[in-house]
Design a protein around this motif. Structure first.
Motif, short mmCIF file in Angstrom:
data_model
loop_
_atom_site.label_atom_id
_atom_site.label_comp_id
_atom_site.label_asym_id
_atom_site.label_seq_id
_atom_site.Cartn_x
_atom_site.Cartn_y
_atom_site.Cartn_z
N VAL A 80 0.85 -1.20 0.00
CA VAL A 80 0.00 0.00 0.00
C VAL A 80 0.88 1.25 0.00
CG1 VAL A 80 -1.83 1.25 1.21
CG2 VAL A 80 -1.78 -1.26 1.26
N PHE A 81 0.49 2.20 -0.85
CA PHE A 81 1.18 3.49 -0.90
C PHE A 81 0.20 4.58 -0.48
CE2 PHE A 81 3.13 0.84 -4.19
CZ PHE A 81 4.46 0.86 -3.79
N THR A 82 0.62 5.45 0.42
CA THR A 82 -0.22 6.58 0.80
C THR A 82 0.10 7.78 -0.08
OG1 THR A 82 1.35 7.41 2.44
CG2 THR A 82 -0.29 5.79 3.20
N ARG A 83 -0.89 8.67 -0.19
CA ARG A 83 -0.68 9.87 -1.00
C ARG A 83 0.43 10.75 -0.41
NH1 ARG A 83 -4.56 10.42 -4.78
NH2 ARG A 83 -6.49 9.26 -4.50
N ALA A 84 0.52 10.77 0.91
CA ALA A 84 1.50 11.64 1.57
C ALA A 84 2.93 11.23 1.26
CB ALA A 84 1.27 11.64 3.08
N LYS A 85 3.16 9.92 1.03
CA LYS A 85 4.53 9.44 0.85
C LYS A 85 4.75 8.75 -0.49
CE LYS A 85 5.40 8.85 5.81
NZ LYS A 85 5.85 7.93 6.87
N GLN A 86 3.83 8.96 -1.44
CA GLN A 86 3.89 8.22 -2.70
C GLN A 86 5.16 8.49 -3.50
OE1 GLN A 86 1.14 9.68 -5.84
NE2 GLN A 86 0.42 11.14 -4.33
N ASN A 87 5.77 9.68 -3.33
CA ASN A 87 6.93 10.04 -4.14
C ASN A 87 8.24 10.01 -3.37
OD1 ASN A 87 5.74 10.59 -6.76
ND2 ASN A 87 4.70 12.29 -5.77
N THR A 88 8.27 9.34 -2.22
CA THR A 88 9.53 9.21 -1.51
C THR A 88 10.45 8.28 -2.30
OG1 THR A 88 8.76 7.32 -0.22
CG2 THR A 88 8.42 9.53 0.73
N ALA A 89 11.74 8.40 -2.06
CA ALA A 89 12.71 7.56 -2.76
C ALA A 89 12.43 6.08 -2.50
CB ALA A 89 14.13 7.92 -2.32
N GLU A 90 12.03 5.76 -1.26
CA GLU A 90 11.75 4.37 -0.91
C GLU A 90 10.57 3.82 -1.71
OE1 GLU A 90 13.85 6.35 2.39
OE2 GLU A 90 12.05 6.84 1.25
N ASN A 91 9.52 4.64 -1.84
CA ASN A 91 8.34 4.18 -2.56
C ASN A 91 8.59 4.10 -4.06
OD1 ASN A 91 6.62 3.54 -0.51
ND2 ASN A 91 5.53 5.47 -0.50
N ILE A 92 9.35 5.05 -4.60
CA ILE A 92 9.68 4.99 -6.03
C ILE A 92 10.46 3.71 -6.33
CG2 ILE A 92 11.09 6.04 -7.85
CD1 ILE A 92 10.28 8.78 -6.72
N ALA A 93 11.42 3.37 -5.46
CA ALA A 93 12.20 2.15 -5.65
C ALA A 93 11.30 0.92 -5.54
CB ALA A 93 13.32 2.08 -4.61
N LEU A 94 10.37 0.94 -4.59
CA LEU A 94 9.45 -0.19 -4.41
C LEU A 94 8.54 -0.35 -5.62
CD1 LEU A 94 8.53 -2.41 -2.52
CD2 LEU A 94 7.02 -0.79 -1.39
N LYS A 95 8.06 0.78 -6.16
CA LYS A 95 7.21 0.72 -7.35
C LYS A 95 7.97 0.17 -8.55
CE LYS A 95 4.15 4.45 -5.84
NZ LYS A 95 3.77 5.87 -5.99
N GLU A 96 9.25 0.53 -8.65
CA GLU A 96 10.07 -0.01 -9.73
C GLU A 96 10.20 -1.53 -9.59
OE1 GLU A 96 13.73 2.24 -9.55
OE2 GLU A 96 13.09 3.48 -11.25
N LYS A 97 10.36 -2.00 -8.35
CA LYS A 97 10.49 -3.44 -8.10
C LYS A 97 9.19 -4.15 -8.47
CE LYS A 97 11.89 -6.69 -4.47
NZ LYS A 97 12.36 -6.81 -3.06
N ILE A 98 8.05 -3.54 -8.12
CA ILE A 98 6.76 -4.12 -8.48
C ILE A 98 6.60 -4.17 -9.99
CG2 ILE A 98 4.25 -3.78 -8.39
CD1 ILE A 98 4.69 -2.53 -5.59
N ALA A 99 7.01 -3.08 -10.67
CA ALA A 99 6.86 -3.01 -12.13
C ALA A 99 7.63 -4.14 -12.81
CB ALA A 99 7.34 -1.66 -12.63
N LYS A 100 8.78 -4.51 -12.26
CA LYS A 100 9.59 -5.55 -12.87
C LYS A 100 8.95 -6.94 -12.75
CE LYS A 100 13.96 -3.08 -12.24
NZ LYS A 100 15.26 -3.02 -11.53
N LEU A 101 7.97 -7.08 -11.86
CA LEU A 101 7.27 -8.36 -11.73
C LEU A 101 6.34 -8.60 -12.91
CD1 LEU A 101 6.32 -8.34 -7.94
CD2 LEU A 101 8.25 -9.47 -9.03
N ASN A 102 6.02 -7.52 -13.66
CA ASN A 102 5.14 -7.61 -14.82
C ASN A 102 3.81 -8.24 -14.42
OD1 ASN A 102 4.42 -7.21 -17.51
ND2 ASN A 102 5.10 -9.25 -18.11
N ILE A 103 3.19 -7.70 -13.37
CA ILE A 103 1.91 -8.22 -12.88
C ILE A 103 0.82 -7.90 -13.89
CG2 ILE A 103 0.21 -8.11 -11.01
CD1 ILE A 103 2.59 -7.03 -9.29
N ALA A 104 0.06 -8.89 -14.28
CA ALA A 104 -1.00 -8.67 -15.28
C ALA A 104 -2.32 -9.24 -14.80
CB ALA A 104 -0.63 -9.33 -16.60
N THR A 105 -3.35 -8.43 -14.84
CA THR A 105 -4.70 -8.92 -14.57
C THR A 105 -5.16 -9.73 -15.76
OG1 THR A 105 -5.11 -6.91 -13.34
CG2 THR A 105 -7.03 -8.21 -13.91
#
Length: 232
Positions: A80-105
């Motif tokens: 979960v990402f909150t709006r208050a911290k969505q652009n922190t370096a930690e969250n950007i790195a985490l989102k990049e890690k999620i993106a690499k999983l290539n999750i597809a509905t």
């Protein structure tokens, strides 16, 4: 109270809907990573948040994927990402890690707060998606590191703000179009008028990105980013 319950129930309903694709029902609470931190009593902690506090959530149920985040049980994982911290370096790195999983509905299903919708390919391509909720995120050629190098090389620090020693971080949103062009560049939280204008100028002048992909087709994607203005 309704707002708190809505957020929690939405996350649980989404998780339950995904688990329903498996044989066994949901019998245990998933682990929760909130803004990069693994929580104890995670689902209980989420009760403290209102609907508008949550920027996005990613649901993982494959143990091979959850293990990459340090979760080694079969209960699944909510990130979960909150709006208050969505652009922190930690969250950007985490989102990049999620993106690499290539999750597809699955192509015949889109999850929306517990509802399933059967979209047409046309409606998918015309919609605008959040950048953390699609199969493949849009990306600046070379990745975020190359993007920030582009910013560093092209930002011209406004003279008036430099004289007054004004500095800070500008938070922006924009749309990555299906052809990779950036549009609808907006200031979400600014610093000063001239710095805001410079941030919009340099983002608007960005080279084309690689577009986001959903269900195998390019789509419009809303993207959030921050630009730091700092005096040496």
């Amino acid at each position: 109270m309704k707002k708190y319950l809505f957020t929690l129930l939405s996350l649980l309903t989404l998780f339950s809907a995904l688990q329903a694709q498996e044989v066994s029902p949901v019998t245990a609470k998933p682990s929760v990573i909130l803004d990069g931190k693994l929580l104890l009593n995670g689902m209980d902690t989420l009760r403290k948040f209102k609907k508008e506090d949550i920027e996005s959530a990613t649901i993982l149920k494959d143990r091979n994927k959850t293990a990459l985040f340090g979760i080694n049980d079969n209960n699944g994982l909510l990130i979960v990402f909150t709006r208050a911290k969505q652009n922190t370096a930690e969250n950007i790195a985490l989102k990049e890690k999620i993106a690499k999983l290539n999750i597809a509905t699955k192509p015949d299903m889109v999850m929306k707060a517990g509802q399933t919708v059967n979209p047409s390919r046309d409606s998918i391509a015309k919609g605008t998606f959040d950048f953390v909720s699609i199969e493949k995120q849009p990306e600046f050629p070379g990745g975020l590191k190359a993007f920030y190098q582009y910013l560093s090389a092209n930002i011209k620090y406004p003279k008036e703000s430099a004289r007054n020693k004004i500095q800070g971080r500008v938070f922006l949103s924009f749309i990555v179009e299906k052809d990779g062009e950036l549009s609808n560049v907006k200031i979400m939280r600014g610093v000063s008028a001239d710095i805001n204008e410079e941030a919009i100028r340099v983002i608007s002048g960005s080279p084309k990105w690689n577009p986001g992909i959903q269900f195998g087709v390019p789509v419009r994607v809303k993207y959030n980013i921050n630009v730091n203005f700092a005096l040496n």
